[in-house]
Design a protein around this motif. Structure first.
Motif, PDB file in Angstrom:
ATOM      1  N   ILE A 132       0.833  -1.201   0.000  1.00 36.68           N
ATOM      2  CA  ILE A 132       0.000   0.000   0.000  1.00 36.68           C
ATOM      3  C   ILE A 132       0.869   1.253   0.000  1.00 36.68           C
ATOM      4  CG2 ILE A 132      -1.640   1.356   1.369  1.00 36.68           C
ATOM      5  CD1 ILE A 132      -2.897  -1.236   2.294  1.00 36.68           C
ATOM      6  N   SER A 133       1.921   1.226   0.798  1.00 38.97           N
ATOM      7  CA  SER A 133       2.819   2.373   0.875  1.00 38.97           C
ATOM      8  C   SER A 133       3.506   2.617  -0.465  1.00 38.97           C
ATOM      9  CB  SER A 133       3.871   2.153   1.961  1.00 38.97           C
ATOM     10  OG  SER A 133       3.261   1.955   3.223  1.00 38.97           O
ATOM     11  N   ALA A 134       3.949   1.546  -1.106  1.00 36.79           N
ATOM     12  CA  ALA A 134       4.598   1.683  -2.415  1.00 36.79           C
ATOM     13  C   ALA A 134       3.623   2.256  -3.437  1.00 36.79           C
ATOM     14  CB  ALA A 134       5.132   0.328  -2.879  1.00 36.79           C
ATOM     15  N   LEU A 135       2.366   1.797  -3.381  1.00 42.07           N
ATOM     16  CA  LEU A 135       1.345   2.331  -4.288  1.00 42.07           C
ATOM     17  C   LEU A 135       1.147   3.821  -4.038  1.00 42.07           C
ATOM     18  CD1 LEU A 135      -0.889   1.932  -6.408  1.00 42.07           C
ATOM     19  CD2 LEU A 135      -2.434   1.282  -4.531  1.00 42.07           C
ATOM     20  N   GLY A 136       1.090   4.217  -2.762  1.00 40.50           N
ATOM     21  CA  GLY A 136       0.930   5.626  -2.431  1.00 40.50           C
ATOM     22  C   GLY A 136       2.092   6.471  -2.937  1.00 40.50           C
ATOM     23  N   ILE A 137       3.304   5.949  -2.799  1.00 43.93           N
ATOM     24  CA  ILE A 137       4.483   6.667  -3.293  1.00 43.93           C
ATOM     25  C   ILE A 137       4.388   6.875  -4.795  1.00 43.93           C
ATOM     26  CG2 ILE A 137       6.981   6.473  -3.672  1.00 43.93           C
ATOM     27  CD1 ILE A 137       7.096   5.005  -0.944  1.00 43.93           C
ATOM     28  N   LEU A 138       4.031   5.821  -5.523  1.00 41.01           N
ATOM     29  CA  LEU A 138       3.921   5.911  -6.984  1.00 41.01           C
ATOM     30  C   LEU A 138       2.826   6.892  -7.400  1.00 41.01           C
ATOM     31  CD1 LEU A 138       4.338   2.156  -8.014  1.00 41.01           C
ATOM     32  CD2 LEU A 138       5.982   4.017  -8.333  1.00 41.01           C
ATOM     33  N   ILE A 139       1.698   6.840  -6.699  1.00 48.34           N
ATOM     34  CA  ILE A 139       0.577   7.725  -7.048  1.00 48.34           C
ATOM     35  C   ILE A 139       0.961   9.188  -6.853  1.00 48.34           C
ATOM     36  CG2 ILE A 139      -1.710   8.506  -6.292  1.00 48.34           C
ATOM     37  CD1 ILE A 139      -2.428   5.542  -5.902  1.00 48.34           C
ATOM     38  N   PHE A 140       1.619   9.521  -5.745  1.00 47.27           N
ATOM     39  CA  PHE A 140       1.917  10.929  -5.494  1.00 47.27           C
ATOM     40  C   PHE A 140       3.147  11.415  -6.253  1.00 47.27           C
ATOM     41  CE2 PHE A 140      -1.101  10.073  -2.107  1.00 47.27           C
ATOM     42  CZ  PHE A 140      -1.955  11.149  -2.324  1.00 47.27           C
ATOM     43  N   LEU A 141       4.024  10.517  -6.646  1.00 45.93           N
ATOM     44  CA  LEU A 141       5.040  10.899  -7.623  1.00 45.93           C
ATOM     45  C   LEU A 141       4.365  11.198  -8.965  1.00 45.93           C
ATOM     46  CD1 LEU A 141       8.012   8.432  -6.942  1.00 45.93           C
ATOM     47  CD2 LEU A 141       8.009  10.916  -6.614  1.00 45.93           C
ATOM     48  N   GLY A 142       3.353  10.384  -9.285  1.00 46.12           N
ATOM     49  CA  GLY A 142       2.588  10.607 -10.512  1.00 46.12           C
ATOM     50  C   GLY A 142       1.852  11.939 -10.485  1.00 46.12           C
ATOM     51  N   PHE A 143       1.235  12.270  -9.350  1.00 49.27           N
ATOM     52  CA  PHE A 143       0.557  13.558  -9.231  1.00 49.27           C
ATOM     53  C   PHE A 143       1.546  14.720  -9.358  1.00 49.27           C
ATOM     54  CE2 PHE A 143      -3.285  11.571  -7.213  1.00 49.27           C
ATOM     55  CZ  PHE A 143      -4.223  12.166  -8.042  1.00 49.27           C
ATOM     56  N   THR A 144       2.755  14.524  -8.826  1.00 49.81           N
ATOM     57  CA  THR A 144       3.775  15.567  -8.948  1.00 49.81           C
ATOM     58  C   THR A 144       4.127  15.805 -10.416  1.00 49.81           C
ATOM     59  OG1 THR A 144       4.713  14.972  -6.792  1.00 49.81           O
ATOM     60  CG2 THR A 144       6.116  16.250  -8.288  1.00 49.81           C
ATOM     61  N   ILE A 145       4.352  14.722 -11.149  1.00 48.26           N
ATOM     62  CA  ILE A 145       4.651  14.834 -12.580  1.00 48.26           C
ATOM     63  C   ILE A 145       3.482  15.503 -13.313  1.00 48.26           C
ATOM     64  CG2 ILE A 145       4.990  13.519 -14.708  1.00 48.26           C
ATOM     65  CD1 ILE A 145       6.524  11.455 -13.075  1.00 48.26           C
ATOM     66  N   TYR A 146       2.271  15.056 -13.014  1.00 45.47           N
ATOM     67  CA  TYR A 146       1.080  15.581 -13.686  1.00 45.47           C
ATOM     68  C   TYR A 146       0.897  17.068 -13.415  1.00 45.47           C
ATOM     69  CZ  TYR A 146      -3.896  16.300 -14.641  1.00 45.47           C
ATOM     70  OH  TYR A 146      -5.087  16.789 -15.092  1.00 45.47           O
ATOM     71  N   ASP A 147       0.976  17.468 -12.139  1.00 45.98           N
ATOM     72  CA  ASP A 147       0.734  18.861 -11.779  1.00 45.98           C
ATOM     73  C   ASP A 147       1.821  19.785 -12.324  1.00 45.98           C
ATOM     74  OD1 ASP A 147      -1.639  18.350 -10.440  1.00 45.98           O
ATOM     75  OD2 ASP A 147      -0.662  18.051  -8.506  1.00 45.98           O
ATOM     76  N   MET A 148       3.082  19.386 -12.161  1.00 47.50           N
ATOM     77  CA  MET A 148       4.175  20.250 -12.623  1.00 47.50           C
ATOM     78  C   MET A 148       4.220  20.336 -14.142  1.00 47.50           C
ATOM     79  SD  MET A 148       5.279  21.302  -9.772  1.00 47.50           S
ATOM     80  CE  MET A 148       6.712  22.227 -10.296  1.00 47.50           C
ATOM     81  N   ASN A 149       3.938  19.239 -14.818  1.00 49.24           N
ATOM     82  CA  ASN A 149       3.914  19.238 -16.276  1.00 49.24           C
ATOM     83  C   ASN A 149       2.780  20.115 -16.806  1.00 49.24           C
ATOM     84  OD1 ASN A 149       2.854  17.415 -18.955  1.00 49.24           O
ATOM     85  ND2 ASN A 149       5.047  17.842 -18.835  1.00 49.24           N
ATOM     86  N   ARG A 150       1.654  20.074 -16.121  1.00 54.07           N
ATOM     87  CA  ARG A 150       0.514  20.903 -16.525  1.00 54.07           C
ATOM     88  C   ARG A 150       0.835  22.389 -16.362  1.00 54.07           C
ATOM     89  NH1 ARG A 150      -4.970  19.999 -13.307  1.00 54.07           N
ATOM     90  NH2 ARG A 150      -3.539  20.631 -11.644  1.00 54.07           N
ATOM     91  N   LEU A 151       1.523  22.737 -15.271  1.00 50.32           N
ATOM     92  CA  LEU A 151       1.930  24.126 -15.067  1.00 50.32           C
ATOM     93  C   LEU A 151       2.884  24.580 -16.167  1.00 50.32           C
ATOM     94  CD1 LEU A 151       2.607  24.300 -11.215  1.00 50.32           C
ATOM     95  CD2 LEU A 151       0.698  25.329 -12.468  1.00 50.32           C
ATOM     96  N   ALA A 152       3.847  23.710 -16.509  1.00 54.19           N
ATOM     97  CA  ALA A 152       4.836  24.070 -17.523  1.00 54.19           C
ATOM     98  C   ALA A 152       4.209  24.221 -18.901  1.00 54.19           C
ATOM     99  CB  ALA A 152       5.942  23.019 -17.555  1.00 54.19           C
TER     100      ALA A 152
END
Length: 211
Positions: free
Chosen positions: A155-175
């Motif tokens: 579960i923890s690994a899934l959470g890490i992957l999801i929020f790394l994914g959100f980081t990529i998504y949010d920062m890429n959208r801003l750029a």
């Protein structure tokens, strides 16, 4: 991509300054948290959720202001104190600091990549939302049916992957799409939540063998 109207140097500088000020407010809340009575943490957590929901609702009306953002950061910092204290008791202060350093490094790495790359990660939005709901479902199930250390690690690994994914998504959208100064308070909250949730799930991963 047109930088002239929405992604000029002024909004970027203001975003950076606001983000670090917001982190300072959250850190202040974390410091204050040590004097808050235990019975107040549940009401504060409810208040934190309410503030977040208000911001999400107000976002569509472009009405998320700085006072609301700073209020959320202060309350969020305060509610983090017992959580951080819990993990310090389980895995030790040194491991918590290592988890924080790992969160900073991994968050910064994927954020820089998301901003610099020419790839468009907008397709991740739907997958990440589904992943977040799946993660929430697993956490609810775990509340009633405790998982093994391996299950908790998963579960923890899934959470890490999801929020790394959100980081990529949010920062890429801003750029790619830019932002205006009016968007800054909500942008700051999004980036903060990406980082804090990443940190929390790294802590959960580190503590999986200890629970």
């Amino acid at each position: 991509m047109n930088y002239s109207t929405t992604y000029s140097s002024s909004p970027i500088a203001k975003l950076t300054t606001t983000f670090f000020l917001a982190l300072a407010v959250a850190t202040g809340g974390l410091y204050i948290g040590q004097w808050i009575p235990i019975g107040m943490y549940l009401p504060l957590t409810i208040l934190e959720i309410i503030l977040l929901m208000v911001m999400v609702f107000a976002r569509s009306k472009k009405a998320v202001g700085y006072p609301l953002m700073y209020s959320f950061m202060l309350v969020s910092g305060a509610t983090l104190y017992p959580l951080i204290g819990h993990y310090v008791a389980i895995i030790g202060a040194e491991a918590v600091l290592k988890a924080f350093a790992l969160a900073v490094i991994s968050f910064s790495g994927v954020a820089i990549y998301a901003v610099k790359t020419k790839e468009d990660f907008s397709f991740l939005g739907g997958f990440l939302t589904l992943g977040a709901f799946a993660l929430l479902g697993l956490l609810i199930i775990q509340w009633f049916i405790p998982f093994s250390s391996v299950g908790q690690m998963g579960i923890s690994a899934l959470g890490i992957l999801i929020f790394l994914g959100f980081t990529i998504y949010d920062m890429n959208r801003l750029a790619r799409h830019g932002f205006t100064e009016a968007d800054i308070p909500m942008v700051v909250v999004n980036i903060y939540l990406d980082f804090i949730n990443l940190f929390i799930y790294i802590l959960r991963f580190f503590s999986s063998d200890e629970d």
